[in-house]
Design a protein around this motif. Structure first.
Motif, mmCIF file in Angstrom:
data_model
loop_
_atom_site.group_PDB
_atom_site.id
_atom_site.type_symbol
_atom_site.label_atom_id
_atom_site.label_comp_id
_atom_site.label_asym_id
_atom_site.label_seq_id
_atom_site.Cartn_x
_atom_site.Cartn_y
_atom_site.Cartn_z
ATOM 1 N N LEU A 56 79.592 19.874 52.993
ATOM 2 C CA LEU A 56 78.433 20.465 53.666
ATOM 3 C C LEU A 56 77.106 19.944 53.124
ATOM 4 C CD1 LEU A 56 79.575 24.197 53.908
ATOM 5 C CD2 LEU A 56 79.840 22.378 55.591
ATOM 6 N N GLY A 57 77.135 18.822 52.395
ATOM 7 C CA GLY A 57 75.930 18.311 51.759
ATOM 8 C C GLY A 57 74.933 17.694 52.724
ATOM 9 N N VAL A 58 73.816 17.224 52.150
ATOM 10 C CA VAL A 58 72.714 16.640 52.918
ATOM 11 C C VAL A 58 72.994 15.152 53.110
ATOM 12 C CG1 VAL A 58 70.206 16.440 53.068
ATOM 13 C CG2 VAL A 58 71.228 18.250 51.652
ATOM 14 N N PRO A 59 73.341 14.716 54.317
ATOM 15 C CA PRO A 59 73.732 13.319 54.503
ATOM 16 C C PRO A 59 72.543 12.376 54.552
ATOM 17 C CG PRO A 59 73.810 14.464 56.600
ATOM 18 C CD PRO A 59 73.439 15.493 55.563
ATOM 19 N N SER A 70 72.755 15.238 47.413
ATOM 20 C CA SER A 70 73.011 16.164 46.310
ATOM 21 C C SER A 70 74.449 16.636 46.356
ATOM 22 C CB SER A 70 72.073 17.378 46.413
ATOM 23 O OG SER A 70 72.471 18.407 45.524
ATOM 24 N N ALA A 71 75.024 16.861 45.188
ATOM 25 C CA ALA A 71 76.377 17.426 45.097
ATOM 26 C C ALA A 71 76.362 18.937 45.267
ATOM 27 C CB ALA A 71 77.001 17.067 43.751
ATOM 28 N N HIS A 72 75.177 19.540 45.296
ATOM 29 C CA HIS A 72 75.057 20.997 45.347
ATOM 30 C C HIS A 72 74.373 21.500 46.617
ATOM 31 C CE1 HIS A 72 76.098 21.306 41.035
ATOM 32 N NE2 HIS A 72 75.375 20.212 40.906
ATOM 33 N N ALA A 73 73.357 20.801 47.074
ATOM 34 C CA ALA A 73 72.535 21.297 48.175
ATOM 35 C C ALA A 73 73.299 21.292 49.495
ATOM 36 C CB ALA A 73 71.272 20.439 48.306
ATOM 37 N N GLY A 74 72.981 22.246 50.353
ATOM 38 C CA GLY A 74 73.571 22.320 51.679
ATOM 39 C C GLY A 74 72.702 21.599 52.697
ATOM 40 N N SER A 139 69.134 25.163 38.010
ATOM 41 C CA SER A 139 69.707 24.052 37.235
ATOM 42 C C SER A 139 69.868 22.792 38.073
ATOM 43 C CB SER A 139 71.052 24.472 36.625
ATOM 44 O OG SER A 139 71.961 24.824 37.652
ATOM 45 N N TRP A 140 70.066 22.945 39.377
ATOM 46 C CA TRP A 140 70.127 21.770 40.265
ATOM 47 C C TRP A 140 69.021 21.774 41.313
ATOM 48 C CZ3 TRP A 140 70.468 22.728 45.425
ATOM 49 C CH2 TRP A 140 71.039 23.931 45.844
ATOM 50 N N LEU A 141 68.560 22.967 41.687
ATOM 51 C CA LEU A 141 67.607 23.086 42.784
ATOM 52 C C LEU A 141 66.259 22.449 42.460
ATOM 53 C CD1 LEU A 141 67.095 24.270 45.619
ATOM 54 C CD2 LEU A 141 66.399 26.409 44.515
ATOM 55 N N ASP A 224 72.034 7.027 45.702
ATOM 56 C CA ASP A 224 70.761 7.537 46.211
ATOM 57 C C ASP A 224 70.876 9.057 46.332
ATOM 58 O OD1 ASP A 224 68.357 8.034 47.435
ATOM 59 O OD2 ASP A 224 68.779 6.889 49.259
ATOM 60 N N SER A 225 70.764 9.726 45.194
ATOM 61 C CA SER A 225 70.935 11.186 45.163
ATOM 62 C C SER A 225 70.165 11.783 44.005
ATOM 63 C CB SER A 225 72.415 11.561 45.017
ATOM 64 O OG SER A 225 72.904 11.167 43.738
#
Length: 494
Positions: A56-59, A70-74, A139-141, A224-225
């Motif tokens: 569900l990440g940001v392509p 990102s490995a965390h962001a939706g 921590s990731w945001l 590129d992340s």
């Protein structure tokens, strides 16, 4: 509730594979709005208990959910704007006057307008929820929102092309950027709040309908992340931040030249020294969002294919071992019994099998791979054990109808010979075979339930055009298909 069971993968269940973007939507890609809830209702009414999605990440621009910012962001493109209108944060007539580009840009612009509405109209409880979200995910945001703001400012250039102070994350440069881009950053942060708010509401609805959500973790992350920019030590990069080797797979069923994915490899020495904290944080994010997880390219935990960055194809790579046992032991110690499925397709060695079985992780069986000329083919149902997940096909395969129409007469005869020359036609012949097998979990792509041909496949590995865009519409689903899938669920105790 079901997701509180000790081992979610030990019971017989049926599932459907459908990405969120493939949900019906008259005005673009599918999102987390009403149709997502309608799909949960469809699953519940047919007795299907698992909904598997793609990541569900940001392509990036190609739309691939396996190469994200990102490995965390939706993905903010999945946010349902209709819900923002219902909340009163976005007015029905509001347009994005300053942005003519459409698509994601238009969505971002309207979310920015909704942020103003949120500030003016949200309850104290909702505003506190936003504050709590920003604190919980900091921590990731914090790195992610700055990364996206800079990415946009520099016309989508990768971080290694940015001015040196920002590329090297010099504190003064980061501080100045946060100040300069403060208003933009706040909207990007708000997007993540909306995505998580809508996703977690959908998850609660699905779980209450006895439907589990099954997510997908790409083993590698995009160069590129925000992850690589903010955590360079985690990856095999040189002093200037460039990659000397990239990830991929050698030649296989999908490609004669292999696949050169271009992702950075992990610096496992650093990860071991830091007790795998980066991986723990990544898994923690995903376990919050999903009931079950799949590790895409699981064999990379045992050994990964390293390709010199100068090579155009994956042919001239080599296998480099990874500390999979130490990693999985560390994750197990942190999270307990993880409901994890190992994607173990491709070139699988005894060492990869041993790693998977030593942690009791179910592997994957693909019926489309089963009908070669050997009876010991591991994808033939008589070779399954219970601890596996069987698929008619995956998002990387043709639809079952497309696949069956493309194989030769000899292979088609093998299929019918093995399955006893049945009267049933494809794809329900395969769906029934998957459901009747001993595999604890049987997953069917939505295209197969709808009996669709190869023009409806989701992705063709090794190609870049025309992928990830497939959507279904409810008029494609007949009452007969609903009855057939429901009967198969009941017949085979799923």
């Amino acid at each position: 509730m079901a997701q509180q069971e000790d081992n979610l993968l030990a019971q017989r269940r049926a599932g459907v594979l459908l990405h969120i973007t493939s949900l019906p939507n008259e005005h673009g890609a599918g999102n987390l709005g009403r149709e997502a809830y309608n799909f949960v209702d469809f699953l519940h009414n047919t007795g299907i208990k698992v909904w598997q999605t793609l990541p569900l990440g940001v392509p990036h621009g190609d739309g691939s959910p396996y190469q994200c910012l990102s490995a965390h962001a939706g993905n903010p493109g999945l946010i349902c704007l209709e819900e923002l209108k219902q909340n009163g944060w976005l007015q029905e007539a509001e347009q994005c006057d300053s942005c003519q580009a459409g698509g994601d840009y238009n969505q971002h612009c309207l979310v920015a307008k909704a942020y103003t509405g949120f500030e003016n109209l949200a309850s104290a409880e909702e505003k506190q929820a936003y504050v709590d979200f920003c604190s919980d995910k900091a921590s990731w945001l914090d790195d992610y929102v700055l990364y996206v703001a800079l990415h946009n400012e520099f016309s989508q250039q990768c971080w290694n092309q940015w001015p040196t102070p920002l590329k090297e994350r010099k504190p003064a440069a980061l501080k100045a950027a946060r100040k300069r881009l403060a208003s933009v950053i706040e909207i990007i942060r708000f997007e993540q709040f909306l995505f998580y708010r809508q996703w977690m509401a959908l998850k609660e609805y699905a779980n209450n309908k006895n439907v589990l959500l099954f997510g997908d973790i790409p083993i590698f992350v995009s160069y590129d992340s925000a992850d690589v920019w903010a955590n360079r030590a985690v990856f095999k990069l040189d002093k200037s931040g460039e990659m000397s080797v990239v990830a991929g797979v050698p030649p296989d069923y999908f490609s004669e030249t292999g696949q050169r994915w271009g992702n950075p490899h992990y610096d496992w020495t650093y990860l071991k020294r830091t007790k795998f904290s980066w991986w723990k944080q990544r898994l923690r994010s995903q376990l919050e969002m999903f009931d079950i997880l799949r590790i895409d390219h699981f064999r990379g935990f045992e050994a990964a294919w390293e390709i010199p960055a100068s090579e155009d194809t994956a042919i001239n790579g080599k296998w480099v071992e990874a500390p999979g046992k130490e990693l999985l032991s560390s994750l197990q110690k942190e999270f307990g019994n993880i409901p994890l499925v190992a994607e173990d397709l491709g070139i699988i060695t005894p060492e990869v099998d041993e790693l998977r079985t030593s942690f009791n992780l179910p592997g994957m069986k693909i019926l489309q791979f089963a009908f070669g000329d050997t009876d010991n083919n591991p994808y033939l149902p008589h070779n399954y054990d219970q601890n596996c997940v069987v698929y008619t096909g995956t998002h990387d395969n043709d639809t079952t109808v497309g696949w069956f129409n493309s194989i030769n007469d000899h292979d088609r005869h093998r299929v019918y010979q093995y399955l006893g020359n049945p009267q049933a036609s494809m794809p329900y012949l395969f769906i029934g075979t998957a459901f009747s097998s001993v595999a604890n979990l049987a997953i069917v792509p939505m295209q197969d339930i709808l009996e669709l041909g190869g023009e409806h496949r989701m992705n063709t590995p090794g190609t870049v055009n025309g992928n990830w865009k497939w959507q279904f519409s409810w008029h494609q689903l007949s009452e007969t298909q609903v009855a057939r899938i429901s009967n198969l669920v009941k017949m085979f105790s799923r």
